[in-house]
Design an enzyme around this catalytic site. Structure first.
Site, PDB file in Angstrom:
ATOM      1  N   GLY A   1      36.001 -11.632 -22.270  1.00 29.25           N
ATOM      2  CA  GLY A   1      36.528 -12.983 -22.072  1.00 29.25           C
ATOM      3  C   GLY A   1      37.303 -13.015 -20.775  1.00 29.25           C
ATOM      4  O   GLY A   1      37.716 -11.971 -20.254  1.00 29.25           O
TER       5      GLY A   1
ATOM      6  N   GLN B   1      43.695 -15.950 -14.797  1.00 34.47           N
ATOM      7  CA  GLN B   1      43.552 -14.521 -14.463  1.00 34.47           C
ATOM      8  C   GLN B   1      42.919 -14.311 -13.089  1.00 34.47           C
ATOM      9  O   GLN B   1      43.027 -13.232 -12.516  1.00 34.47           O
ATOM     10  CB  GLN B   1      42.696 -13.799 -15.524  1.00 34.47           C
ATOM     11  CG  GLN B   1      43.351 -13.728 -16.885  1.00 34.47           C
ATOM     12  CD  GLN B   1      42.508 -12.955 -17.867  1.00 34.47           C
ATOM     13  OE1 GLN B   1      41.626 -13.511 -18.500  1.00 34.47           O
ATOM     14  NE2 GLN B   1      42.744 -11.656 -17.974  1.00 34.47           N
TER      15      GLN B   1
ATOM     16  N   CYS C   1      43.528  -6.383 -22.218  1.00 33.73           N
ATOM     17  CA  CYS C   1      43.474  -7.550 -21.333  1.00 33.73           C
ATOM     18  C   CYS C   1      43.209  -7.048 -19.913  1.00 33.73           C
ATOM     19  O   CYS C   1      43.830  -6.073 -19.481  1.00 33.73           O
ATOM     20  CB  CYS C   1      44.789  -8.315 -21.380  1.00 33.73           C
ATOM     21  SG  CYS C   1      44.821  -9.777 -20.324  1.00 33.73           S
ATOM     22  N   LEU C   2      42.310  -7.722 -19.220  1.00 28.47           N
ATOM     23  CA  LEU C   2      41.992  -7.317 -17.843  1.00 28.47           C
ATOM     24  C   LEU C   2      43.208  -7.470 -16.935  1.00 28.47           C
ATOM     25  O   LEU C   2      43.266  -6.820 -15.891  1.00 28.47           O
ATOM     26  CB  LEU C   2      40.809  -8.138 -17.315  1.00 28.47           C
ATOM     27  CG  LEU C   2      39.486  -7.896 -18.051  1.00 28.47           C
ATOM     28  CD1 LEU C   2      38.429  -8.904 -17.597  1.00 28.47           C
ATOM     29  CD2 LEU C   2      38.996  -6.470 -17.824  1.00 28.47           C
TER      30      LEU C   2
ATOM     31  N   HIS D   1      43.193 -15.434 -27.668  1.00 30.84           N
ATOM     32  CA  HIS D   1      43.709 -14.640 -26.551  1.00 30.84           C
ATOM     33  C   HIS D   1      43.508 -15.418 -25.241  1.00 30.84           C
ATOM     34  O   HIS D   1      44.424 -15.495 -24.403  1.00 30.84           O
ATOM     35  CB  HIS D   1      42.987 -13.287 -26.538  1.00 30.84           C
ATOM     36  CG  HIS D   1      43.267 -12.397 -25.370  1.00 30.84           C
ATOM     37  ND1 HIS D   1      43.861 -11.158 -25.494  1.00 30.84           N
ATOM     38  CD2 HIS D   1      43.010 -12.537 -24.040  1.00 30.84           C
ATOM     39  CE1 HIS D   1      43.974 -10.592 -24.300  1.00 30.84           C
ATOM     40  NE2 HIS D   1      43.463 -11.413 -23.390  1.00 30.84           N
ATOM     41  N   GLU D   2      42.318 -16.006 -25.048  1.00 30.62           N
ATOM     42  CA  GLU D   2      42.033 -16.735 -23.800  1.00 30.62           C
ATOM     43  C   GLU D   2      42.849 -18.023 -23.709  1.00 30.62           C
ATOM     44  O   GLU D   2      43.362 -18.372 -22.642  1.00 30.62           O
ATOM     45  CB  GLU D   2      40.539 -17.064 -23.693  1.00 30.62           C
ATOM     46  CG  GLU D   2      39.589 -15.878 -23.720  1.00 30.62           C
ATOM     47  CD  GLU D   2      39.976 -14.728 -22.824  1.00 30.62           C
ATOM     48  OE1 GLU D   2      40.695 -14.939 -21.827  1.00 30.62           O
ATOM     49  OE2 GLU D   2      39.590 -13.596 -23.134  1.00 30.62           O
TER      50      GLU D   2
ATOM     51  N   HIS E   1      46.269 -17.482 -22.527  1.00 29.72           N
ATOM     52  CA  HIS E   1      46.383 -17.345 -21.066  1.00 29.72           C
ATOM     53  C   HIS E   1      46.632 -18.704 -20.409  1.00 29.72           C
ATOM     54  O   HIS E   1      47.357 -18.792 -19.413  1.00 29.72           O
ATOM     55  CB  HIS E   1      45.094 -16.762 -20.482  1.00 29.72           C
ATOM     56  CG  HIS E   1      45.001 -15.261 -20.501  1.00 29.72           C
ATOM     57  ND1 HIS E   1      45.895 -14.455 -19.843  1.00 29.72           N
ATOM     58  CD2 HIS E   1      44.095 -14.429 -21.067  1.00 29.72           C
ATOM     59  CE1 HIS E   1      45.536 -13.178 -20.013  1.00 29.72           C
ATOM     60  NE2 HIS E   1      44.452 -13.131 -20.765  1.00 29.72           N
TER      61      HIS E   1
HETATM   62  O1  GNR Z   1      37.855  -7.686 -22.501  1.00 30.66           O
HETATM   63  C1  GNR Z   1      38.718  -8.022 -23.319  1.00 30.66           C
HETATM   64  N1  GNR Z   1      38.724  -7.449 -24.567  1.00 30.66           N
HETATM   65  C2  GNR Z   1      39.514  -7.913 -25.604  1.00 30.66           C
HETATM   66  C3  GNR Z   1      39.628  -7.100 -26.729  1.00 30.66           C
HETATM   67  C4  GNR Z   1      40.365  -7.508 -27.818  1.00 30.66           C
HETATM   68  C5  GNR Z   1      41.010  -8.722 -27.784  1.00 30.66           C
HETATM   69  C6  GNR Z   1      40.924  -9.539 -26.667  1.00 30.66           C
HETATM   70  C7  GNR Z   1      40.161  -9.138 -25.592  1.00 30.66           C
HETATM   71  S1  GNR Z   1      40.032 -10.179 -24.192  1.00 30.66           S
HETATM   72  C8  GNR Z   1      39.754  -8.988 -22.922  1.00 30.66           C
HETATM   73  C9  GNR Z   1      39.459  -9.670 -21.609  1.00 30.66           C
HETATM   74  C10 GNR Z   1      40.645 -10.503 -21.183  1.00 30.66           C
HETATM   75  O2  GNR Z   1      41.648 -10.043 -20.688  1.00 30.66           O
HETATM   76  N2  GNR Z   1      40.591 -11.788 -21.415  1.00 30.66           N
HETATM   77  O3  GNR Z   1      41.623 -12.584 -21.110  1.00 30.66           O
HETATM   78 NI    NI Z   2      43.382 -11.346 -21.290  1.00 26.24          NI
END
Ligand code: GNR
Ligand code: NI
Length: 174
Positions: A46, A51, A94-95, A136-137, A140
């Site tokens: 995601g 980001q 999270c990236l 999660h997204e 952000h």
């Molecule tokens: O790549 C991602 N893996 C992930 C694993 C578990 C819960 C959420 C994520 S999102 C993350 C990519 C990211 O930072 N998205 O904002």
């Molecule tokens: Ni993230």
């Protein structure tokens, strides 16, 4: 198509509330495609526009496994309209928080209203990893990182390590 640089914490842009898009037009569609390319390359499942330094309410996801056909999902102005009472815990990454992982509990299922790439309003029902990743997204877009769901102690340990890594990288570049 273009690869976009991914911001990492601590960065003030990751803490801002992003603005809704007025409509999903060619500019937003290009952003969605560039974000998907950036996400696949990272690799991640995601990515949210802030980001990559774009403070717009746009997210992309793809939960297809390796070897499966890609299943790109594109959302503008996503809004959580329902969450389940029961929570589920995933070990999240999270990236923008590279090399750190932690368990986060979130509602196990949710419904999200959004605009698709053709500016059509849609709703998606999600459970499992999709529900977690959507939340999660969308976090952000409100300046919230998964580490904000941890205790202040755990969050600060991670933030200090990330800051130190940034400083070391900056020194190595001089
Ligand atoms: O790549 C991602 N893996 C992930 C694993 C578990 C819960 C959420 C994520 S999102 C993350 C990519 C990211 O930072 N998205 O904002
Ligand atoms: Ni993230």
């Amino acid at each position: 198509m273009a690869l976009l640089p991914i911001l990492t914490a601590p960065d003030p842009r990751l803490k801002k509330v992003s603005a809704p898009v007025k409509a999903v037009d060619a500019t937003v569609r290009t952003l969605m495609d560039d974000m998907l390319e950036t996400m696949y390359q990272a690799p991640g499942i995601g990515l949210a526009a802030p980001q990559v330094g774009v403070l717009k309410r746009v997210i992309v996801l793809d939960l297809a496994r390796e070897g499966e056909a890609p299943q790109p999902l594109k959302f503008a102005n996503p809004e959580i309209v329902w969450v389940s009472d029961d929570d589920v815990t995933y070990n999240e990454g999270c990236l923008s928080v590279p090399e750190h992982y932690a368990d986060v509990a979130r509602p196990a299922a949710c419904r999200v209203r959004y605009l698709d790439e053709n500016n059509q309003q849609r709703e998606i029902a999600a459970e499992g990893l999709l529900a977690t990743c959507l939340q999660h997204e969308i976090d952000h877009l409100d300046g919230i990182l998964f580490i904000d769901h941890l205790t202040a102690l755990k969050r600060n340990i991670i933030l200090r390590k990330l800051l130190k890594a940034k400083k070391t990288a900056a020194e190595a570049a001089m």
